[in-house]
Enzyme design. Structure first.
Site, mmCIF file in Angstrom:
data_model
loop_
_atom_site.group_PDB
_atom_site.id
_atom_site.type_symbol
_atom_site.label_atom_id
_atom_site.label_comp_id
_atom_site.label_asym_id
_atom_site.label_seq_id
_atom_site.Cartn_x
_atom_site.Cartn_y
_atom_site.Cartn_z
ATOM 1 N N ALA A 187 0.864 -1.181 0.000
ATOM 2 C CA ALA A 187 0.000 0.000 0.000
ATOM 3 C C ALA A 187 0.901 1.230 0.000
ATOM 4 O O ALA A 187 2.053 1.182 0.451
ATOM 5 C CB ALA A 187 -0.896 -0.017 1.219
ATOM 6 N N GLY A 223 0.795 -5.008 1.153
ATOM 7 C CA GLY A 223 -0.465 -5.111 0.417
ATOM 8 C C GLY A 223 -0.302 -5.783 -0.936
ATOM 9 O O GLY A 223 -1.252 -6.377 -1.456
ATOM 10 N N GLU A 248 -0.547 -9.290 -0.221
ATOM 11 C CA GLU A 248 -1.936 -9.567 0.167
ATOM 12 C C GLU A 248 -2.867 -9.610 -1.046
ATOM 13 O O GLU A 248 -3.777 -10.436 -1.110
ATOM 14 C CB GLU A 248 -2.403 -8.528 1.194
ATOM 15 C CG GLU A 248 -1.703 -8.735 2.547
ATOM 16 C CD GLU A 248 -1.892 -7.577 3.511
ATOM 17 O OE1 GLU A 248 -1.752 -6.413 3.079
ATOM 18 O OE2 GLU A 248 -2.156 -7.824 4.698
ATOM 19 N N GLU A 267 5.439 -4.901 7.011
ATOM 20 C CA GLU A 267 4.766 -3.819 7.745
ATOM 21 C C GLU A 267 5.391 -3.560 9.110
ATOM 22 O O GLU A 267 5.355 -2.442 9.624
ATOM 23 C CB GLU A 267 3.270 -4.142 7.912
ATOM 24 C CG GLU A 267 2.439 -4.069 6.643
ATOM 25 C CD GLU A 267 2.409 -5.362 5.837
ATOM 26 O OE1 GLU A 267 3.276 -6.249 6.058
ATOM 27 O OE2 GLU A 267 1.524 -5.500 4.982
HETATM 28 N N1 DAK Z 1 4.556 3.137 -0.953
HETATM 29 C C1 DAK Z 1 4.931 4.274 -1.581
HETATM 30 N N2 DAK Z 1 6.028 4.375 -2.354
HETATM 31 C C2 DAK Z 1 6.792 3.281 -2.510
HETATM 32 C C3 DAK Z 1 6.470 2.057 -1.896
HETATM 33 C C4 DAK Z 1 5.288 2.002 -1.086
HETATM 34 N N3 DAK Z 1 4.853 0.879 -0.499
HETATM 35 N N4 DAK Z 1 7.434 1.157 -2.221
HETATM 36 C C5 DAK Z 1 8.298 1.794 -3.019
HETATM 37 N N5 DAK Z 1 7.922 3.073 -3.197
HETATM 38 C C6 DAK Z 1 8.593 4.100 -3.994
HETATM 39 C C7 DAK Z 1 9.856 4.604 -3.300
HETATM 40 O O1 DAK Z 1 9.536 5.575 -2.317
HETATM 41 C C8 DAK Z 1 10.619 5.155 -4.468
HETATM 42 O O2 DAK Z 1 10.076 6.406 -4.808
HETATM 43 P P1 DAK Z 1 11.061 7.652 -5.215
HETATM 44 O O3 DAK Z 1 11.974 7.857 -4.066
HETATM 45 O O4 DAK Z 1 11.791 7.159 -6.453
HETATM 46 O O5 DAK Z 1 10.107 8.773 -5.478
HETATM 47 C C9 DAK Z 1 10.286 4.201 -5.599
HETATM 48 O O6 DAK Z 1 9.086 3.558 -5.204
HETATM 49 C C10 DAK Z 1 11.354 3.150 -5.811
HETATM 50 O O7 DAK Z 1 11.580 2.536 -4.576
HETATM 51 P P2 DAK Z 1 13.063 2.338 -3.979
HETATM 52 O O8 DAK Z 1 13.976 3.438 -4.421
HETATM 53 O O9 DAK Z 1 12.913 2.123 -2.518
HETATM 54 O O10 DAK Z 1 13.505 0.992 -4.724
HETATM 55 P P3 DAK Z 1 14.502 -0.114 -4.194
HETATM 56 O O11 DAK Z 1 14.696 -1.042 -5.351
HETATM 57 O O12 DAK Z 1 15.713 0.487 -3.553
HETATM 58 O O13 DAK Z 1 13.726 -0.890 -3.021
HETATM 59 C C11 DAK Z 1 11.776 -1.973 -2.073
HETATM 60 C C12 DAK Z 1 12.566 -1.612 -3.355
HETATM 61 C C13 DAK Z 1 10.477 -2.636 -2.499
HETATM 62 C C14 DAK Z 1 12.594 -2.968 -1.227
HETATM 63 C C15 DAK Z 1 11.518 -0.680 -1.235
HETATM 64 O O14 DAK Z 1 10.928 0.295 -2.091
HETATM 65 C C16 DAK Z 1 10.588 -0.885 -0.090
HETATM 66 O O15 DAK Z 1 10.960 -1.413 0.965
HETATM 67 N N6 DAK Z 1 9.333 -0.438 -0.234
HETATM 68 C C17 DAK Z 1 8.348 -0.471 0.839
HETATM 69 C C18 DAK Z 1 7.827 -1.862 1.037
HETATM 70 C C19 DAK Z 1 6.808 -1.911 2.168
HETATM 71 O O16 DAK Z 1 7.114 -1.533 3.312
HETATM 72 N N7 DAK Z 1 5.609 -2.352 1.851
HETATM 73 C C20 DAK Z 1 4.535 -2.469 2.876
HETATM 74 C C21 DAK Z 1 3.765 -1.162 2.935
HETATM 75 S S1 DAK Z 1 2.458 -1.252 4.153
HETATM 76 C C22 DAK Z 1 -5.162 -2.573 4.277
HETATM 77 C C23 DAK Z 1 -4.736 -2.869 3.003
HETATM 78 C C24 DAK Z 1 -3.403 -2.897 2.718
HETATM 79 C C25 DAK Z 1 -2.481 -2.615 3.673
HETATM 80 C C26 DAK Z 1 -2.896 -2.315 4.961
HETATM 81 C C27 DAK Z 1 -4.248 -2.280 5.256
HETATM 82 N N8 DAK Z 1 -6.583 -2.536 4.607
HETATM 83 C C28 DAK Z 1 -7.496 -3.151 3.630
HETATM 84 C C29 DAK Z 1 -7.039 -2.044 5.828
HETATM 85 C C30 DAK Z 1 -1.085 -2.629 3.262
HETATM 86 C C31 DAK Z 1 -0.098 -2.030 3.911
HETATM 87 C C32 DAK Z 1 1.234 -2.031 3.291
HETATM 88 O O17 DAK Z 1 1.444 -2.560 2.229
#
Ligand code: DAK
Length: 264
Positions: A71, A115, A118, A138
């Site tokens: 997400a 997400g 998921e 998360e």
């Molecule tokens: N959100 C927003 N931007 C994201 C992102 C994300 N989840 N993941 C990556 N990006 C963006 C980065 O900020 C970056 O943007 P710029 O800086 O270029 O503007 C761009 O994508 C490229 O990412 P990286 O530079 O970080 O790329 P790398 O290859 O170095 O790393 C990575 C890739 C996937 C390991 C890293 O980006 C990363 O760790 N991303 C976050 C992963 C994460 O934490 N995902 C979980 C998020 S929490 C619900 C439904 C859903 C959810 C909850 C509730 N309900 C129905 C209630 C879900 C929650 C989540 O998913």
């Protein structure tokens, strides 16, 4: 309602009698991070294919680098509990996929995190490229999974590995995901689309009533005790004898020819 999509690409593909929907998540600059606009569009495209009589199943895929990295964190960050609770933060459009009666295949390459993992798990089966990486990171953000990660992951891979993934935030590669039962097939990355198309074409070559009954029965295995699930399966098994396609399928086998299913 507009047919225009800004965050996904929607196509119809296939060579069998029925065709299949092909949805590509398309926010490449954010690794397909799932914001409201994208989830609204995904839900709309899924329901539209589900309602289309010429479509037998649906494939959801992302890019080579990311199925979806979760997400959208920028979208979530400003919320506090009252705003998240009262507006049902990112809730309404995350449940749409559960309404789809036709099979949905996730074709995953690269990151399927949070997400993204998921959404893939909410699909009916996952075909992964050997580059795929699954995880529920998360915990690193000070939250927990919110769209089924703590529920579907243990059902798919067992409690021990689900716990490991959720509380350490580590990623699991495609081979481990296949070994653990999360993923149905793993193929070389350049074969991912061909493999997903081949599975979708196979599904589309069968009788849609029996495909939908299969999905309903398998999903029932998650919700019902075994005795109820077996009864549900028996009822649908018997019900399919009222279809033209059951006569056609069995007749074609006995006459040593290809069946020509009429989807009824
Ligand atoms: N959100 C927003 N931007 C994201 C992102 C994300 N989840 N993941 C990556 N990006 C963006 C980065 O900020 C970056 O943007 P710029 O800086 O270029 O503007 C761009 O994508 C490229 O990412 P990286 O530079 O970080 O790329 P790398 O290859 O170095 O790393 C990575 C890739 C996937 C390991 C890293 O980006 C990363 O760790 N991303 C976050 C992963 C994460 O934490 N995902 C979980 C998020 S929490 C619900 C439904 C859903 C959810 C909850 C509730 N309900 C129905 C209630 C879900 C929650 C989540 O998913």
């Amino acid at each position: 309602m507009s047919d225009a999509y800004d965050n996904i690409i929607v196509e119809t593909r296939g060579a069998a009698a029925l065709r299949f929907g092909w949805i590509t998540l398309n926010r490449p600059k954010a690794l397909n991070a799932l914001n409201d606009a994208l989830m609204d569009e995904l839900g709309r495209a899924l329901l539209s294919f589900d309602a289309d009589d010429s479509i037998g199943c649906i494939v959801v895929t992302g890019s080579e680098k990311a199925f979806a990295a979760g997400a959208d964190i920028a979208m979530m960050k400003p919320n506090d509990f009252p705003s998240a609770y009262m507006k049902g933060l990112i809730s309404r459009n995350w449940d749409t996929i559960r309404q789809v009666r036709k099979p949905v295949i996730a074709a995953v390459a690269g990151f399927a995190l949070g997400g993204g993992c998921e959404v893939a798990m909410a699909c009916d089966m996952i075909i992964a490229a050997d580059t795929a990486k699954f995880g529920q990171p998360e915990i690193k953000l000070g939250i927990i999974p919110g769209a089924g990660g703590t529920q579907r992951l243990p059902r798919a891979v067992g409690k021990a590995k689900a716990f490991d993934l959720v509380v350490t935030g580590r990623m699991m590669d495609a081979a481990e995901a296949e070994r653990s039962g999360l993923v149905a097939r793993v193929v070389a990355a350049d074969q991912l689309h061909a493999e997903a198309e081949s599975a979708a074409n196979a599904i589309c070559g069968y009788s849609l009533p029996s495909i939908i009954a299969s999905k309903e029965c398998i999903n029932r295995a998650y919700e019902a005790p075994l005795s109820e699930g077996l009864l549900f399966e028996r009822r649908l098994f018997h019900a399919l004898f009222s279809t033209v396609d059951q006569k056609e399928g069995m007749g074609a086998f006995l006459e040593k020819r290809k069946p020509d299913f009429k989807q009824g």
